[in-house]
Design an enzyme around this catalytic site. Structure first.
Site, PDB file in Angstrom:
ATOM      1  N   GLY A 112      43.253  47.131  50.517  1.00 43.03           N
ATOM      2  CA  GLY A 112      44.553  46.820  51.101  1.00 43.03           C
ATOM      3  C   GLY A 112      44.541  45.845  52.255  1.00 43.03           C
ATOM      4  O   GLY A 112      45.548  45.717  52.954  1.00 43.03           O
TER       5      GLY A 112
ATOM      6  N   GLU B 185      37.297  49.204  49.370  1.00 47.44           N
ATOM      7  CA  GLU B 185      37.611  48.673  48.035  1.00 47.44           C
ATOM      8  C   GLU B 185      38.569  47.495  48.125  1.00 47.44           C
ATOM      9  O   GLU B 185      39.737  47.603  47.720  1.00 47.44           O
ATOM     10  CB  GLU B 185      38.258  49.777  47.188  1.00 47.44           C
ATOM     11  CG  GLU B 185      37.442  51.040  47.051  1.00 47.44           C
ATOM     12  CD  GLU B 185      38.297  52.233  46.647  1.00 47.44           C
ATOM     13  OE1 GLU B 185      39.541  52.127  46.617  1.00 47.44           O
ATOM     14  OE2 GLU B 185      37.711  53.283  46.374  1.00 47.44           O
TER      15      GLU B 185
ATOM     16  N   ARG C 124      54.524  38.272  40.485  1.00 48.53           N
ATOM     17  CA  ARG C 124      54.579  38.842  41.834  1.00 48.53           C
ATOM     18  C   ARG C 124      55.864  38.546  42.614  1.00 48.53           C
ATOM     19  O   ARG C 124      56.403  39.445  43.267  1.00 48.53           O
ATOM     20  CB  ARG C 124      53.337  38.423  42.635  1.00 48.53           C
ATOM     21  CG  ARG C 124      52.033  38.869  41.981  1.00 48.53           C
ATOM     22  CD  ARG C 124      50.790  38.508  42.788  1.00 48.53           C
ATOM     23  NE  ARG C 124      50.668  39.320  43.978  1.00 48.53           N
ATOM     24  CZ  ARG C 124      50.867  38.884  45.215  1.00 48.53           C
ATOM     25  NH1 ARG C 124      51.180  37.619  45.431  1.00 48.53           N
ATOM     26  NH2 ARG C 124      50.745  39.701  46.228  1.00 48.53           N
TER      27      ARG C 124
ATOM     28  N   TYR D  32      57.638  42.201  43.260  1.00 46.63           N
ATOM     29  CA  TYR D  32      57.698  42.834  44.581  1.00 46.63           C
ATOM     30  C   TYR D  32      57.868  41.829  45.713  1.00 46.63           C
ATOM     31  O   TYR D  32      57.295  41.997  46.790  1.00 46.63           O
ATOM     32  CB  TYR D  32      56.525  43.799  44.832  1.00 46.63           C
ATOM     33  CG  TYR D  32      55.146  43.414  44.320  1.00 46.63           C
ATOM     34  CD1 TYR D  32      54.560  42.199  44.648  1.00 46.63           C
ATOM     35  CD2 TYR D  32      54.410  44.305  43.537  1.00 46.63           C
ATOM     36  CE1 TYR D  32      53.290  41.874  44.208  1.00 46.63           C
ATOM     37  CE2 TYR D  32      53.132  43.983  43.087  1.00 46.63           C
ATOM     38  CZ  TYR D  32      52.585  42.763  43.424  1.00 46.63           C
ATOM     39  OH  TYR D  32      51.321  42.454  42.984  1.00 46.63           O
TER      40      TYR D  32
ATOM     41  N   CYS E 101      63.831  33.250  29.422  1.00 43.33           N
ATOM     42  CA  CYS E 101      65.224  33.673  29.388  1.00 43.33           C
ATOM     43  C   CYS E 101      65.393  35.010  30.081  1.00 43.33           C
ATOM     44  O   CYS E 101      65.517  36.068  29.453  1.00 43.33           O
ATOM     45  CB  CYS E 101      65.714  33.715  27.943  1.00 43.33           C
ATOM     46  SG  CYS E 101      65.989  32.049  27.361  1.00 43.33           S
ATOM     47  N   GLU E 102      65.377  34.955  31.365  1.00 51.23           N
ATOM     48  CA  GLU E 102      65.502  36.089  32.272  1.00 51.23           C
ATOM     49  C   GLU E 102      65.340  35.420  33.631  1.00 51.23           C
ATOM     50  O   GLU E 102      64.632  34.420  33.725  1.00 51.23           O
ATOM     51  CB  GLU E 102      64.367  37.081  32.028  1.00 51.23           C
ATOM     52  CG  GLU E 102      64.432  38.328  32.834  1.00 51.23           C
ATOM     53  CD  GLU E 102      64.760  39.569  31.988  1.00 51.23           C
ATOM     54  OE1 GLU E 102      65.032  40.585  32.595  1.00 51.23           O
ATOM     55  OE2 GLU E 102      64.751  39.513  30.755  1.00 51.23           O
TER      56      GLU E 102
END
Ligand code: PLP
Length: 402
Positions: free
Chosen positions: A222, A261, A300, A304, A330-331
């Protein structure tokens, strides 16, 4: 400190391999790993690359070659790691919500396992008792990380066994004589504040004495990386200092190793996503750019709200203008709503930075478009490391019954 790849190098890769293209710079990965090992050289710390960020087999081999270990989120990632040449003791499997059969499979592979539910811990105890040491993934009930969607340690998160259920864990250990060799926490992604790790350590120190056979403490990943010029990253040196301070005085009866990690920290900045401008569309309110990609390739921003720096490398001295950078699916697939770029023309190459982590890895064939090719720049040469999809790939697993 290695420089970013130059505009000329990016353009060369685009011409050689076509677009859209994921390009990774191996040396940048080595540099990130060196930052970590240098900062922590006074402590007994080991790093496991959280490979769900980017699993191309050549990236895994490069990570192995520079001496970093590997953390996996599925049994297939563990198998890829072994295929890349990691020995089992360098492979960690931190599972979440998986079937017990997968844990058994991991045990048969001889890799480290962190178990993250009471249910699987009980099944493991029943079947294997003291014979195979495992770790426990705990939920520390700490809110941390870039935003709620990428936070994993808070008190409504599905990840880990809540620390408030520690008595149940201890009962199981008693009942089945489980051999618990580590405690694990991972509070989220993009944690800038070093104090979050310190808080996690405090939570673990409080319960640690209840366990007899610990060998290491796993503090997860993180670490934040910079996304914009002037953006801060997690202060790794300060973190190293705090970890050393804490572990020099830990309350355990024997020395403990510390594991981390890092995923994004290792590979985010090594990656470039190169696209080409298909169309420009001027409207009353907005100048739209349509590139030959979409959230099918880089999800990404839409998923979010991630920020990716974008540059027009074909016209680096053009007049600066405001654009909405969108894709071709198409979105709604907006990469950036209002972004300053050097004047963009149809056919220009736009590069997205920080594209190494969770870029290709989260891509799909939505709209029946091809997944991009991947290229590795290593030892001063470009190498194709994944072919662009072809039409056959779209039909490959379909069963035509009509
Ligand atoms: C995703 C993940 C990581 C890596 O997170 P980053 O934000 O990429 O560093 C580490 N540990 C576990 C258990 C994870 O699920």
């Amino acid at each position: 400190m290695s420089e970013h790849l130059s505009n000329e190098q990016l353009i060369q890769a685009a011409h050689q391999f076509g677009t859209p293209l994921y390009l990774y710079h191996a040396e940048k990965i080595s540099e990130q790993y060196n930052k970590l090992t240098t900062a922590f050289n006074k402590s007994n710390v080991v790093f496991f690359y959280a490979c769900k960020a980017l699993t191309n087999i050549n990236i895994l081999k490069h990570i192995k070659n520079i001496g970093c270990n590997i953390d996996c989120s599925s049994i297939n990632e563990a198998k890829l790691a072994l295929h890349a040449g990691f020995t089992p003791e360098r492979v960690l499997y931190t599972s979440n919500g998986i079937a017990f059969e997968e844990i058994e499979e991991a045990k048969n592979l001889g890799i480290h396992i962190n178990i993250d539910s009471i249910s699987n811990l009980e099944k493991f105890g029943k079947k294997f008792g003291h014979s195979y040491p495992v770790g426990i993934r705990l939920r520390p009930n700490i809110m941390a990380g870039g935003n709620l969607k990428i936070s994993t340690g808070h008190d409504k998160s599905k990840f880990g066994i809540p620390v408030d259920q520690i008595d149940e864990v201890l009962n199981l250990i008693d009942k089945y004589n489980l051999h618990i060799k580590d405690l694990h926490i991972h509070t989220g992604s993009e944690i800038k504040d070093v104090e979050v790790f310190v808080k996690g350590i405090e939570v673990l120190f409080e319960i640690m004495p209840k366990f007899n056979e610990l060998e290491f403490i796993d503090l997860g990943g993180g670490f934040k990386v910079p996304y914009k010029d002037g953006d801060a990253e997690t202060d790794i040196n300060l973190l190293a200092e705090k970890v050393k301070e804490a572990f020099d005085n830990h309350p355990y009866h024997k020395p403990l190793q510390v594991w981390f990690e890092p995923g994004k920290f290792m590979v985010s900045e090594c990656g470039y996503f190169i696209t080409e401008v298909n169309v420009l569309k001027q409207t009353k309110t907005t100048d739209f750019i349509g590139v030959n990609s979409g959230f099918n390739h880089l999800i990404r921003p839409m998923f979010y709200d991630a920020y990716h720096k974008i540059k027009n490398i074909s016209n680096p001295d053009g007049e600066v203008k405001h654009y909405a950078v969108t894709g071709n699916i198409c979105e709604t697939d907006t990469f950036a709503w209002d972004r300053k770029l050097n004047e963009v023309r149809e056919g220009d190459l736009l590069v997205f930075y920080n594209a190494g982590a969770y870029g290709f890895e989260m891509s799909s064939n939505f709209n029946s478009r091809y997944k991009p090719a991947e290229v590795l720049f290593i030892n001063n040469e470009f190498h194709l490391i994944r072919k662009r999809d072809s039409f056959e790939d779209l039909l490959k697993n379909q069963v035509e019954i009509l």
